[in-house]
Every structure is written in C-alpha cells, then in structure tokens.
Design an enzyme around this catalytic site. Structure first.
Site, PDB file in Angstrom:
ATOM      1  N   GLU A 237      78.520  31.984  86.256  1.00 35.58           N
ATOM      2  CA  GLU A 237      77.454  32.879  85.827  1.00 35.58           C
ATOM      3  C   GLU A 237      76.953  33.785  86.971  1.00 35.58           C
ATOM      4  O   GLU A 237      75.797  34.181  87.010  1.00 35.58           O
ATOM      5  CB  GLU A 237      76.267  32.091  85.239  1.00 35.58           C
ATOM      6  N   LEU A 238      77.859  34.070  87.907  1.00 34.69           N
ATOM      7  CA  LEU A 238      77.554  34.894  89.087  1.00 34.69           C
ATOM      8  C   LEU A 238      76.371  34.350  89.898  1.00 34.69           C
ATOM      9  O   LEU A 238      75.617  35.106  90.504  1.00 34.69           O
ATOM     10  CB  LEU A 238      77.286  36.358  88.716  1.00 34.69           C
TER      11      LEU A 238
END
Lengths: 404, 438
Positions: free
Chosen positions: A146-147
């Site tokens: 999710e970065l």
C-alpha cells in the site's frame, strides 16, 4: 523531455472463511477456497487477461518505446498458480518482452515493515526469489504494501540493496515541492524515491468512469495533453495505480480499455515523452532534494496514513496478537505453519476491520467478504486462536522428540 | 378444573424462555388434572381469517413432537390441551421502540427480496404480517384483547379461570374476564424494570399495572419479582404469590462430537444487553486471564451492546482468548453447554433466569448473580453480586483450578436441578387457581 512511469499493483488476498468458535481446535483449514477461486477467476477474465493482452500488443507494436512496471504479491502469484495459470503465463509473456519491470514487495502483502524488521526482510527476500524464479528478473526497485513508507523503512530497504523505492506523493510530506522529480531518501540518501502523482493517477484509476466528474468523458488526447503541457511541470510523472482499476473498478463498457490503448499509443510516439520502468526512471533522473518522512505514510484515503489498517482497537489487538506469535513460528520453522503465518499477515485482513468510513463497521471495499468490521475481527481472532493452539502443540511435539 | 390461558409462544415456535416456561407449566398442570385452553398469537396463515380458529393440539403439535407423543403419558398431556392460534405479529421480549425498528428492517428486507414471507425462522414468521395490520405494537395488543374477548365468549362454560402471561396478553386477559366473569390470574415473568432498567416505558408499565390491578391474583416468578411488583407497582402483598419456575428434562439428550479445545471454556449465553451484565463478564475474564492465560471465554448471543463489548475485549487485549459466537439456536445452545466448563450469568436484573438450570442439566457448574430470581432456588451455584468482578473472577478461577470444587458443583447441581420439577410448580399454580375460584 519528460519521463512517464506507469506502475500497476496486482494483489488478491487469501480470504478466510466464516470460521466459527466451534471450529477452534478441530478445523485447521482457514481459507474460503471457493470464494478465492471465483474472485481470482472473475478478475482474471475481466481485467488481468484482457489488460495483459493489450499491453503485450502495444509493447510489440512500439518496439522498446513503451515500458511499464508491475508488482505482484506472492500470495497473488500463488493463487494464479492454483486457480488461473493462464494469468501467470500472460505476465511471463510480458516479462519476456524486456519492456516490463517487476518490482519487489512483501510476499504476503503484509504490514511487517511497521513492526518486525526481521520478518519484513525475510518476506521481501522470499518475494524476490519468487519473482526471479517466475520472471527471470532480479528486482532492484521496491514497492511496499500500500506504498507504506517512512525514513526508517527507507533505511531497511536500502540495506536490502534496492536502488529505488516508490512512495505516495503525499501533500503533508511534499509541502510546496512537486512529486514530479526524483528525491533521495532521508536516512539512506543513495536510495532514490519516485513519488506518485496522485492527481493524475487517480484521474485514471478512480475518476475515469465518474459521470459527475467535470472532466467526464475523458479522452486520451486530453489526458496526454495534461501530461505534456506546461500545467504539469517536472521531470518524472509517476502514474501508480491498482491494476484492478481496468475492467473491475471501471467496467469494460466505460471505454477504459480503448482509453488506455489510445493513451499508450499517443505517449509512445510523443517526442517530448519517454515511457520508462521504475528503475530506469530513477536511474536516469538525478535526485533534486532529500525528502523527509518521519511517520509512515501510504497511498490510502485522504489522510495518506496507516489508519485504514491500524486505526482502531480491533486492528491494534489483532495486529499485536499476530506478531506476538512471531518467535514461536520462527522457532518451529515448519513450512505449513510458515505458510499460514504468511497468509494471516496480509494487510487486507486488517483493512476489513476498519471502522473509519461512514458509520461504525460499515466497510466499503471491493471484494470484502464480511458484513461488518466486527465480523471480520471475530473470524480473524478465531482463526488466530486455532493457529496458536496448533502451533503450541507442534512445538511441544518437536520438543518431546528432541528429548527422546 | 379448566383454565383459559393467554400466552404468545409455544414449542416448537419459541424465541425465548417464556415459551419454554409455558410448555413446562402446562405439562405440569396436565399432571395435576388441570385442562388448558392455550391461546397463542401466531404469525402465519392468511390474515383474512384473522379470527380465531380452534385447533386441536393433536392435529398440529403431535406431528412436531412426533417422537415424544407415543407414550401414554404424552397422550394424556395432549388430551388435556386445546390450542387456539390467533394471527398476530406480536413478538415477546422487545420493547415497542425495538419492535418498530425490527418491523421496518424486516419490511425493507422483504422489499429487497432478501427474504420471503414465511421464512422458516420463527422471528421472521412473526413479522410476516407486518404492514398489513400496522406496525404499532400497541395496536396489536389491543387487537389481541378483542380476540381475547371473542375466545372467552366462544368457550363460555368451558373454563373456570383465566391465566395471562406477561404484559402483551394482559388486555386479552382483562377482556376475557369482563366477558366471562371468571377470575383472572396474571403471571409476571418479567417486569418493565427488568427490561428497561429505570427508563421504563410508561405505556408498558401502565398495561402491566392495570393487568395486575384487574387480576384476582398475581403470580411472580421469584421473590425478587414479587418485591418489584409490590414496591414499584403498588400491588397489595396478599395478592402476589411467588411460584418459581422449574426445568424440564428433554428425553434422550443428544451426544455431541468431542470438543476441539482442551483448555477450559467459560461461557456467557444470553442477549448482549445491559440487563444481562455482559460487561462484568468481560472484566472478570480479563482478571482471570492475568492469572491463568490458557482459559477461553465465550460470549454467545447478540444484542445492542455487541459492538461495545467487542471493542472492550480488543481494548483489554484478550481477544485471542475471548470468542463471540453470535446468536445460537436450537442444538447449538446444547452444544455450547456441552463444551463449557463454567457457566456465568452475571445479570444485573433477572426475574428468574432459566439458562443456569439448562447449564446444570449439562453438568456444568454455574456462577449466578445474586440479583437473579433463580438464586432463590439454587443451593449448588456460586452466587456473586453482578458488579463484583473480583468475586466473579475468584469464582471462575476456583471452578477451573480446583477440580474437587467443580465436581461437587456439577454433581450436586445436577441432582438439585433434577428436583426442580414443573409438577411441583404447577401444583402451586393450581393452588392459586383454587384460591380465586369461588
């Protein structure tokens, strides 16, 4: 000359079945296999296969002028092998073109970077091995679940030998600065950062099919013009999105496939644009500044923080109880237990427990199998309880054998 | 002797303890030579025939209780029963406000085609008339009263006394008394104070009070309830008689598969609402887990405090030892008791409380709050104040750590509960009838 960097995230979790209290101690199969199979097959038909075919055609047509990047979680690759091998084959075909980069990430799409460095490192290592085995590439750029990124996580990533990492171009980190340049990570300044241009990325992945949107209907020419024109200054435009946006979030009849085809054709022949992979984009542009991110950020929600997974007491409890078992799992080191331990770590399980949107327990999410955050929590904890009981039994057996 | 009885549920269509109690009581009365005409609202059937139809028990219920009905004793019981089903969508155990919410919810679900009319679930069946008679619970109560009068008229001369169970049926009881001139006995299984704490619904309170005022005798299920009736409803003590509930042993208990967890299991089973004291159970669990980490706590049931309790459990960091099963039905309840090592009923206010007796039948030692009616009849149960979580934790600890203690409570408890027979309770009810029949 501007660089445009397309990156697509591919992940599907192994969803748990409605595992009840009465099953604890008896039933050690936690997965909803029919559901996982039907979801993967559905997305394969609507998204992965047609989109991969489209990219394959485009890449072959443009002979090296069109490059893109992917990261596919280990758990997603496992499911392709089990349920949809043709999807894996089509990714392999993309890999063979030499124009597609596969990034490293956590094998289990986990949040381990936030709690346990050792687990994080070994999960990434496992993913790198898998990517090399399946696609014949040794990843040199990294993408966290999710970065999620912070200075400390950047430090760990650099220690593992990665040259670049992608992250969110979050306003609260950038301030007045633009996401359209390469930056250096704060603690390990050799590590280069590519930041997502969330405005331009979300125009495609979220807003494209929204008829309320002032820009609807968006055409490839208009969009290409936004990128090339003076309104988007900078050196590297990073368009990072979930792959499921194509055919899933925007169904085929919205024209998303035609849009992408036209856009790619347009950009590939445009003189002022280079389409590069993540590693190339990072290598060919010098960092303009050091970027500090003392707290973990992500690409999710308006806040761009980690509260979608660790924002309430249910999530904190499940998360801490899961990682409490770390030492036991490591000491037993049995492949069955390691496998279950990995699938339990997927961030999706925690996402389903979120209560931050709308009213309590009203989870809005694609492919969410639960009625409420509470149900998600209860099922997860039941599974975790069984896992712990079985784990303790296995450790006891092992110890008894050693004594004998 | 014959009695015209107004209830609202009867096996197999039961949603809670009242149906079970009525069933036990009528069986006990049959043994004491009392014949019962049982009137019960029933939610299915065609609403245009909304008037009463008299159904002989042997036609309807024998098919359901098929395997039980072969013995002579069973046949004698059913011979003494007459059933009258009245179409209505009354639901026991919920307040008028909740009724409205559930009603709307049900209607919208039907509209969305998620469920069909006449779904096999009892609760849903009871709603299946919704929208046709108006969703207002009070209208239903009034309608039941009109039908009550009709039933009394049609059965004139066939009964000597009227017996009404809980507030929903009181108007029916009063109406029947007016029409027939026969004496009325009302049975308080729960008061509005037990259901709503101090925030009583005035309309419900008024119905309860007028029912008791119009009655010739009031039966309370415990001294606790009798005291509330006298103090809060100003009913003359001479008029209020306590008859404790009993428990019926179903024949041939089912044998369940072995349990998966070898660790001790401590169970709470009931609605997760304020008056059942779920919070105290959670706090006691946390205290026990500090001393003994390998105990599993289970909360079985649903209710308005559910999300609150889940959050509290997570906050206390005991969610890997504290499990929720949701609402359990039928066999699942017995299976749950079967798996349990300790049963806890920490009710803040419980007029009687039949579930500890069910637990004891399954050989499970029980901890009950002193604020429950059942505490008056049980000797082999550990009794604590509902708010005293230390004492509750102590009791749980004792029962899971000292086998001698738990063995004594389960053995003696089984014997004790076996002696709580409906025949005896029914005899006391019959004495009440005799005292009002002139």
């Amino acid at each position: 000359m501007k660089t445009v960097c397309f990156y697509f995230q591919v992940h599907q979790p192994l969803r748990l079945k409605k595992y009840r209290f009465f099953s604890i101690g008896k039933d050690h199969n936690y997965l909803d296999e029919p559901l996982n199979r039907s979801i993967v097959n559905g997305i394969a038909t609507r998204c992965y296969l047609p989109m991969n075919n489209l990219f394959l055609e485009l890449i072959n047509a443009h002979k090296g002028a069109l490059k893109i990047s992917f990261s596919i979680s280990g758990i997603a690759i496992e499911q392709f092998k089990m349920y949809a091998p043709q999807v894996l084959d089509s990714f392999k075909a993309l890999a063979k073109t030499g124009c597609v980069e596969f990034l490293a990430e956590t094998y289990s799409h986990s949040l381990s970077s936030l709690i346990n460095t050792e687990e994080f490192t070994s999960d990434v290592k496992r993913h790198c091995d898998l990517i090399e085995q399946e696609f014949g590439q040794k990843p040199i750029s990294f993408r966290n679940t999710e970065l999620i990124y912070s200075d400390s996580i950047g430090e760990e990533i650099a220690k593992m030998g990665f040259k670049s990492v992608i992250a969110e171009g979050a306003k609260h980190i950038l301030g007045w600065k633009s996401p359209n340049y390469v930056y250096a990570s704060a603690k390990s300044q050799k590590l280069r950062l590519l930041l997502r241009n969330y405005k331009l990325s979300d125009d495609i992945s979220f807003r494209f099919s929204n008829r309320e949107w002032s820009e609807w209907p968006l055409t490839a020419d208009v969009y290409a013009n936004w990128i090339t024109s003076e309104t988007t200054p900078g050196e590297v435009i990073n368009l990072f999105m979930n792959y499921e946006a194509f055919g899933e979030h925007h169904s085929v009849d919205t024209g998303i496939f035609e849009f992408m085809k036209a856009l790619m054709n347009n950009l590939a022949v445009c003189d002022s644009i280079k389409l590069l992979t993540v590693s190339e984009a990072a290598a060919q542009n010098k960092p303009v500044a050091v970027l500090h991110s003392p707290h973990a950020m992500s690409w999710t929600d308006e806040e761009r923080d980690i509260t979608a997974w660790l924002g309430n007491e249910l999530q904190s409890e499940a998360f801490s109880k899961l990682y409490k078992l770390n030492d036991s799992v490591k000491s037993l080191n049995d492949e069955t237990f390691n496998y279950k331990w990995r699938l339990m770590q997927s961030s999706d399980h925690f996402f389903y427990m979120a209560t931050k949107w709308l009213s309590d327990g009203n989870v809005h999410s694609y492919f969410n199998p639960y009625d409420s955050a509470y149900e998600a929590f209860i099922i997860y904890m039941n599974v975790l309880s069984d896992f712990e009981l079985e784990l303790n039994k296995a450790i006891e057996n092992k110890n008894n054998k050693t004594i004998e | 002797m014959k009695v015209l009885m107004f209830g609202w549920e009867f096996p197999p269509h039961i949603a809670g303890g009242l149906g079970t109690a009525c069933y036990g009581l009528t069986r006990g009365l049959a043994k004491n030579d009392v014949e019962v005409i049982f009137t019960v609202p029933k939610a299915y059937g065609d609403e245009d025939q909304r008037f009463t139809h008299i159904v002989n028990a042997s036609d309807v219920e024998l098919s359901v209780c098929g395997e039980l009905s072969t013995s002579i004793e069973e046949r004698e019981f059913w011979d003494k029963m007459t059933f009258i089903h009245i179409d209505s969508n009354m639901v026991p155990y919920i307040s008028p406000e909740e009724f409205e919410v559930e009603q709307n919810e049900y209607k919208s679900r039907v509209e969305r085609n998620e469920i069909e009319y006449g779904d096999s679930d009892v609760w849903k069946e009871r709603y299946s008339f919704s929208g046709k008679y108006g969703a207002n619970l009070m209208e239903e109560v009034a309608r039941y009263a009109i039908i009550g009068a009709q039933v009394a008229k049609e059965n004139e001369g066939k009964f000597d006394v009227i017996h009404a169970h809980d507030w929903l049926t009181y108007y029916a009881g009063i109406a029947a008394k007016r029409v027939s001139g026969k004496p009325l006995v009302v049975h308080m299984h729960a008061t509005e104070y037990d259901r709503s704490g101090e925030n009583v619904n005035q309309v419900v309170y008024d119905i309860e009070r007028s029912g008791m005022a119009a009655a010739d005798k009031v039966i309370a299920v415990s001294n606790l309830t009798r005291k509330i009736v006298i103090e809060k409803y100003n009913i003359h003590p001479d008029k209020v008689v306590t008859v404790h509930n009993a428990v019926r042993f179903a024949d041939g208990g089912k044998v369940f598969e072995s349990r998966g967890i070898t660790d001790k299991i401590v169970t709470f089973l009931g609605r997760i609402t304020y008056q059942k004291g779920p919070d105290y159970f959670v706090e006691a669990a946390a205290k026990v887990l500090q001393k003994v980490p390998n105990v599993h706590f289970v909360m079985a049931g649903s209710g308005d405090l559910f999300t609150h309790v889940v959050k509290r459990v997570a906050k206390l960091g005991i969610a890997d030892r504290f499990h929720f099963t949701g609402f359990l039905k039928g066999d699942e309840v017995h299976r749950m008791f079967d798996m349990s090592d300790v049963y806890v009923m920490p009710s803040v206010s419980e007029p009687f409380g039949i579930s500890p007796l069910e637990a004891m039948k399954s050989n499970v030692p029980v901890i009950i709050s002193k604020q429950s009616g059942v505490a008056e009849v049980l000797e082999y149960a550990l009794k604590v104040d509902y708010w005293d979580v230390d004492a509750m934790a102590d009791a749980i600890y004792g029962l899971i750590e000292y086998p001698a203690l738990s063995k004594m409570f389960s053995d003696k408890g089984l014997k004790e509960v076996t002696n709580l027979k409906w025949d005896k309770a029914a005899k006391e009810v019959k004495d009440v009838y005799e005292s009002v029949i002139k």
